[in-house]
Design a protein around this motif. Structure first.
Motif, PDB file in Angstrom:
ATOM      1  N   ALA A  75       0.834  -1.207   0.000  1.00 54.95           N
ATOM      2  CA  ALA A  75       0.000   0.000   0.000  1.00 54.95           C
ATOM      3  C   ALA A  75       0.869   1.256   0.000  1.00 54.95           C
ATOM      4  N   LYS A  76       1.975   1.214   0.734  1.00 55.45           N
ATOM      5  CA  LYS A  76       2.888   2.363   0.746  1.00 55.45           C
ATOM      6  C   LYS A  76       3.456   2.608  -0.642  1.00 55.45           C
ATOM      7  N   LEU A  77       3.968   1.559  -1.266  1.00 54.80           N
ATOM      8  CA  LEU A  77       4.570   1.703  -2.589  1.00 54.80           C
ATOM      9  C   LEU A  77       3.521   2.095  -3.634  1.00 54.80           C
ATOM     10  N   ALA A  78       2.328   1.530  -3.546  1.00 55.64           N
ATOM     11  CA  ALA A  78       1.266   1.874  -4.488  1.00 55.64           C
ATOM     12  C   ALA A  78       0.827   3.328  -4.307  1.00 55.64           C
ATOM     13  N   THR A  79       0.700   3.763  -3.056  1.00 53.76           N
ATOM     14  CA  THR A  79       0.313   5.152  -2.794  1.00 53.76           C
ATOM     15  C   THR A  79       1.354   6.118  -3.337  1.00 53.76           C
ATOM     16  N   GLY A  87       1.356   5.683 -11.709  1.00 55.19           N
ATOM     17  CA  GLY A  87       0.438   4.629 -11.303  1.00 55.19           C
ATOM     18  C   GLY A  87       1.157   3.300 -11.179  1.00 55.19           C
ATOM     19  N   LEU A  88       0.392   2.268 -10.963  1.00 54.38           N
ATOM     20  CA  LEU A  88       0.929   0.925 -10.751  1.00 54.38           C
ATOM     21  C   LEU A  88       1.129   0.257 -12.102  1.00 54.38           C
ATOM     22  N   SER A  89       2.351   0.310 -12.624  1.00 53.16           N
ATOM     23  CA  SER A  89       2.595  -0.257 -13.946  1.00 53.16           C
ATOM     24  C   SER A  89       2.733  -1.784 -13.904  1.00 53.16           C
ATOM     25  N   ASN A  90       3.404  -2.306 -12.870  1.00 48.61           N
ATOM     26  CA  ASN A  90       3.606  -3.750 -12.765  1.00 48.61           C
ATOM     27  C   ASN A  90       3.344  -4.180 -11.318  1.00 48.61           C
ATOM     28  N   PRO A  91       2.136  -4.630 -11.006  1.00 48.82           N
ATOM     29  CA  PRO A  91       1.820  -5.000  -9.621  1.00 48.82           C
ATOM     30  C   PRO A  91       2.711  -6.111  -9.059  1.00 48.82           C
ATOM     31  N   LEU A  92       3.154  -7.038  -9.901  1.00 48.85           N
ATOM     32  CA  LEU A  92       4.022  -8.120  -9.426  1.00 48.85           C
ATOM     33  C   LEU A  92       5.372  -7.572  -8.969  1.00 48.85           C
ATOM     34  N   ALA A  93       5.915  -6.626  -9.712  1.00 46.02           N
ATOM     35  CA  ALA A  93       7.182  -6.001  -9.318  1.00 46.02           C
ATOM     36  C   ALA A  93       7.009  -5.227  -8.014  1.00 46.02           C
ATOM     37  N   PHE A  95       4.858  -5.944  -5.714  1.00 48.00           N
ATOM     38  CA  PHE A  95       4.725  -6.961  -4.671  1.00 48.00           C
ATOM     39  C   PHE A  95       6.099  -7.428  -4.176  1.00 48.00           C
ATOM     40  N   PHE A  96       7.021  -7.690  -5.098  1.00 45.73           N
ATOM     41  CA  PHE A  96       8.371  -8.105  -4.693  1.00 45.73           C
ATOM     42  C   PHE A  96       9.107  -6.970  -3.993  1.00 45.73           C
ATOM     43  N   ILE A 100      10.703  -6.856  -0.106  1.00 49.17           N
ATOM     44  CA  ILE A 100      12.019  -6.283   0.192  1.00 49.17           C
ATOM     45  C   ILE A 100      11.880  -5.167   1.220  1.00 49.17           C
ATOM     46  N   ASP A 101      10.827  -4.359   1.095  1.00 46.05           N
ATOM     47  CA  ASP A 101      10.591  -3.278   2.047  1.00 46.05           C
ATOM     48  C   ASP A 101      10.320  -3.826   3.445  1.00 46.05           C
ATOM     49  N   VAL A 102       9.593  -4.930   3.536  1.00 45.14           N
ATOM     50  CA  VAL A 102       9.339  -5.553   4.845  1.00 45.14           C
ATOM     51  C   VAL A 102      10.660  -6.023   5.469  1.00 45.14           C
ATOM     52  N   VAL A 103      11.523  -6.639   4.670  1.00 42.31           N
ATOM     53  CA  VAL A 103      12.826  -7.087   5.172  1.00 42.31           C
ATOM     54  C   VAL A 103      13.646  -5.893   5.641  1.00 42.31           C
ATOM     55  N   LYS A 104      13.647  -4.839   4.835  1.00 45.53           N
ATOM     56  CA  LYS A 104      14.400  -3.630   5.186  1.00 45.53           C
ATOM     57  C   LYS A 104      13.883  -3.024   6.497  1.00 45.53           C
TER      58      LYS A 104
END
Length: 180
Positions: A75-79, A87-93, A95-96, A100-104
């Motif tokens: 949601a942070k990255l999409a916002t 906008g959201l060009s590649n939702p799968l990218a 998601f990955f 990575i953001d959660v790990v960070k």
């Protein structure tokens, strides 16, 4: 524009850290009657509760809380993408990138909890409920280090070694995968 990015990222990251803290508290079996633990549970339960009905846990690992963490990062990255990008060009990218953001943010949270525990060890007398939870959270990292490097002259270097190791792991991941 950078002030807006900072504000949006900070708001999402603060909640993400609370969600990660809930997962961490569950993994170490921390005292859930502690005021800090109660805050974390109450701040995350409105979303985690319904998710648990859909997503079962895998042993001690609460997958519903992990899914919430990934959803908050997504949601942070999409916002940020919608507000400041195209906008959201590649939702799968995205998601990955959210994983990575959660790990960070997990590494960042561990770092700050270790720093807070070190500071509290200098100024507190050990009777604070927050200090007790911080002890429960960090002891699984620090106990093995103390077995190798015992306290020297009453000075416990395990927190310093853990912070150096954490920074090393972050840099290793960054160099290996070209992340962050």
């Amino acid at each position: 524009m950078s002030a807006s990015v900072f504000l949006i990222s900070t708001l999402f990251n603060l909640y993400l850290m609370v969600v990660i803290l809930r997962l961490w508290l569950q993994l170490v079996h921390a005292d859930f009657y502690n005021p800090l633990s109660q805050f974390v549970v109450k701040a995350t339960h409105p979303i985690v509760g319904p998710l648990r009905r859909i997503i079962p846990s895998l042993g001690r690992f609460d997958t519903a809380t992990f899914v919430l963490a990934v959803l908050v990062a997504f949601a942070k990255l999409a916002t940020l993408s919608f507000v400041f990008g195209s906008g959201l060009s590649n939702p799968l990218a995205v998601f990955f990138l959210a994983i990575i953001d959660v790990v960070k943010e997990t590494f960042s949270l561990i770092f700050w909890v270790l720093i807070l525990r070190a500071i509290l060890s200098w100024i507190s007398q050990g009777s604070s409920p927050i200090e007790y939870v911080l002890h429960q959270l960090t002891e699984p990292f620090l106990a093995p280090i103390r077995k190798v490097i015992p306290p020297i002259g009453g000075l416990d270097l395990s927190v310093l070694v853990a912070i150096i190791a954490l920074q090393f792991i972050q840099l290793l991941i960054q160099d290996t995968f070209g992340l962050y």
